[in-house]
Design an enzyme around this catalytic site. Structure first.
Site, short mmCIF file in Angstrom:
data_model
loop_
_atom_site.label_atom_id
_atom_site.label_comp_id
_atom_site.label_asym_id
_atom_site.label_seq_id
_atom_site.Cartn_x
_atom_site.Cartn_y
_atom_site.Cartn_z
N ASP A 15 0.85 -1.20 0.00
CA ASP A 15 0.00 0.00 0.00
C ASP A 15 0.88 1.25 0.00
OD1 ASP A 15 -2.13 -1.70 0.15
OD2 ASP A 15 -2.67 -1.19 2.22
N GLY A 43 -3.37 -5.26 1.17
CA GLY A 43 -4.06 -6.30 0.40
C GLY A 43 -5.05 -6.96 1.35
N GLU A 142 -10.57 -10.50 -4.29
CA GLU A 142 -9.51 -9.71 -4.91
C GLU A 142 -8.54 -10.58 -5.73
OE1 GLU A 142 -7.94 -5.46 -3.14
OE2 GLU A 142 -7.30 -7.25 -2.09
N GLY A 226 -19.59 0.07 8.80
CA GLY A 226 -18.69 1.14 9.24
C GLY A 226 -19.01 1.58 10.66
N GLY A 229 -21.74 -0.06 12.75
CA GLY A 229 -21.63 -1.41 13.32
C GLY A 229 -21.81 -2.51 12.31
N ASP A 252 -7.88 6.13 10.71
CA ASP A 252 -7.75 5.57 9.37
C ASP A 252 -8.53 4.24 9.36
OD1 ASP A 252 -6.96 4.44 6.99
OD2 ASP A 252 -4.81 4.59 7.35
N ALA A 255 -8.52 -1.27 6.10
CA ALA A 255 -8.39 -2.64 6.62
C ALA A 255 -9.33 -2.96 7.77
CB ALA A 255 -6.96 -2.98 7.02
N ALA A 256 -10.17 -2.01 8.18
CA ALA A 256 -11.11 -2.31 9.28
C ALA A 256 -11.97 -3.51 8.92
CB ALA A 256 -12.01 -1.11 9.56
N GLY A 257 -12.41 -3.55 7.66
CA GLY A 257 -13.26 -4.65 7.22
C GLY A 257 -12.50 -5.97 7.20
N ASP A 258 -11.24 -5.94 6.80
CA ASP A 258 -10.44 -7.17 6.74
C ASP A 258 -10.19 -7.71 8.15
OD1 ASP A 258 -10.27 -6.32 4.09
OD2 ASP A 258 -8.32 -5.36 4.41
N GLY A 293 -2.86 3.08 8.65
CA GLY A 293 -2.36 2.02 7.77
C GLY A 293 -3.19 0.74 7.81
#
Ligand code: ATP
Ligand code: RIB
Length: 336
Positions: A15, A43, A142, A226, A229, A252, A255-258, A293
Site C-alpha cells: 500500500d 491487500g 480480490e 462502518g 456497526g 484511518d 483494513a477495518a473490514g479485513d 495504515g
C-alpha cells in the site's frame, strides 16, 4: 480451545499511503508539506492473514506475488508474523500488487488497486495449498473468480467450511457457484452493488440481507456498516441482530473490514456463536481504526483482550483488571 488451521486464499499488496487534509478536486494540485507518505503491507487477504496470526490462529496463506523487492519484503513480514508461507505463489513476469491509498483527516480512505500478480492466480495453483489439511477456507474477491471457485469446490470436497469476505464487490461474480458458505460478509457498498439496495437503515439492511440470501447459499450474512456497526442475518432462522460499533476516534479505517471479518471467523471457529464472534470482531476493528495504515493497524490477541476487559469493566462500573497474557482470552471471546 483448539486452534483450527485456516487457509486464506486471497490477495497481497504493497500500500502506497498518503495522508491529506482533503482530497484534491479534478485538475487541482495540493502540496501537503508536513504530511508524509509510506509503503505499508496491505491487500485484503494479507490483512486478514495477519489478523488471524496476531489473534493466535494457525494461518496458512496463499497469495500470488511478483518476483520483485516488494515480494521479498512482504514474504519476510508474513514469516515474522508466524504465518505459514509455504504455499505463496510467484509470477516472474507480473509485479506484486500495489494499492494507492489517500486518507483524509477524518480517517476515510479512497483506494485504487493495481492487482498485478494477484490476478494471475489460476485454478490449478489451488491444488497444492489444500495439502496442508486446512479445517476452514477464507477468501475475498480480490483474486480471479476461477481460483476462488476452485478453492470453494475443494473445500466442499474436503467437507470444511468456506468463509467469504465479499470485497471488493464485482457485479458479475457468480455467487451461486460458491456453493455452501458458512458466513458471507460484504460491507455497505458491496451490499449495494450485489443487491441494488443501499443498507442505510434497519429496514433496508434487512431487505438487502434477505436479497443476499437468495443470491448466495449462506448460513449467516454479516453486513459491515462502518461506524454504524454490523448486521447479522441468520438465514435459516430468519432472525437478525444489530451489533453497534465501538465509539472511538477514527484515524484511518483502511483494513477495518479485513480485520473485522478475520476476527469474526476466528472466534466463530472457536465457539460457533455468531453474535459473540461479531462482538469480538467489533472490538478488534475498533482498535484498528484508531491506528494508521493497513497491516500496521491490526491488533494482537492481548490487545483485543485488554480492550474487551476494559469495556466490560466500564459497563459494569468495576475497575478494569490488568491485562494478563497468561490467560487464554477464551472468556472474553465468549462473553463480550
Ligand atoms: P475497509 O474497506 O475500510 O477495510 P470495510 O468498508 O470493509 O472497511 P467497514 O464497514 O467500514 O468495513 O468496517 C468494518 C467494521 O469496523 C465495522 O463493522 C465496525 O465494527 C468497525 N468500524 C469501521 N469504522 C469504524 C469507526 N469509524 N468507528 C468504530 N468502528 C468502526
Ligand atoms: O481493505 C484494505 C485493502 O484493500 C488495502 O490494504 C489495499 O491493499 C486493498 O487491497
Amino acid at each position: 480451545m483448539k486452534n483450527q488451521r485456516i487457509l486464506v486464499i486471497s490477495s497481497a499488496n504493497i500500500d502506497f499511503v498518503q495522508r491529506m487534509r482533503r482530497i484534491p478536486y479534478a485538475g487541482e494540485t495540493v502540496v501537503e508539506n508536513d504530511i508524509g507518505y509510506s509503503y505499508i503491507p496491505g491487500g485484503k487477504g494479507a490483512n486478514s492473514a495477519i489478523t488471524f496470526a496476531r489473534l493466535g490462529a494457525d494461518c496458512v496463506f496463499t497469495c500470488k506475488l511478483g518476483r520483485d523487492s516488494n515480494a521479498k519484503r512482504l514474504t519476510s513480514i508474513y514469516r515474522n508474523e508466524g504465518i505459514d508461507i509455504r504455499y505463496i505463489l510467484e509470477d516472474p513476469e507480473v509485479p506484486t500488487g500495489l494499492a494507492s491509498i489517500l486518507v483524509e483527516e477524518n480517517g476515510k480512505n479512497r483506494i485504487i488497486v493495481y492487482p498485478g500478480a494477484n490476478m494471475t492466480m489460476t485454478a490449478a495453483e489451488i491444488e497444492e495449498p489444500f495439502t496442508c489439511y486446512p479445517e476452514a477456507v477464507y477468501m475475498q474477491l480480490e483474486i480471479p473468480d476461477e481460483a476462488i471457485l476452485e478453492a470453494a469446490r475443494r473445500a466442499h470436497e474436503a467437507d470444511i467450511p468456506v468463509f467469504i469476505d465479499a470485497g471488493p464487490a464485482r457485479l458479475d461474480f457468480p455467487l451461486k457457484e460458491l456453493g455452501r458458505v458458512e458466513i458471507f460478509s460484504p460491507n455497505e457498498s458491496e451490499t449495494r452493488i450485489f443487491t441494488g439496495i443501499a443498507p442505510t437503515n434497519e429496514e433496508t439492511t434487512l431487505r438487502a440481507a434477505i436479497r443476499l440470501s437468495t443470491l448466495v447459499d449462506a448460513k449467516y450474512i454479516v453486513i459491515k456498516l462502518g461506524e454504524r456497526g454490523a448486521f447479522i442475518y441468520d438465514v435459516k432462522g430468519k432472525e437478525y441482530y444489530v451489533v453497534p460499533a465501538e465509539k472511538v476516534e477514527a484515524v484511518d479505517t483502511t483494513a477495518a473490514g479485513d480485520v473485522f471479518t478475520a476476527a469474526m471467523v476466528y472466534v466463530y471457529l472457536q465457539n460457533g456463536n455468531i453474535v459473540s464472534a461479531v462482538k469480538y470482531a467489533t472490538c478488534a476493528a475498533a482498535i484498528s481504526v484508531t491506528r494508521a495504515g493497513a497491516s500496521s493497524s491490526i491488533p494482537t490477541r492481548a490487545e483485543v483482550i485488554a480492550y474487551a476487559r476494559k469495556k466490560k469493566a466500564e459497563e459494569s462500573g468495576e475497575a478494569a483488571p490488568a491485562a494478563d497474557d497468561k490467560t487464554t482470552g477464551d472468556e472474553e471471546m465468549n462473553e463480550i
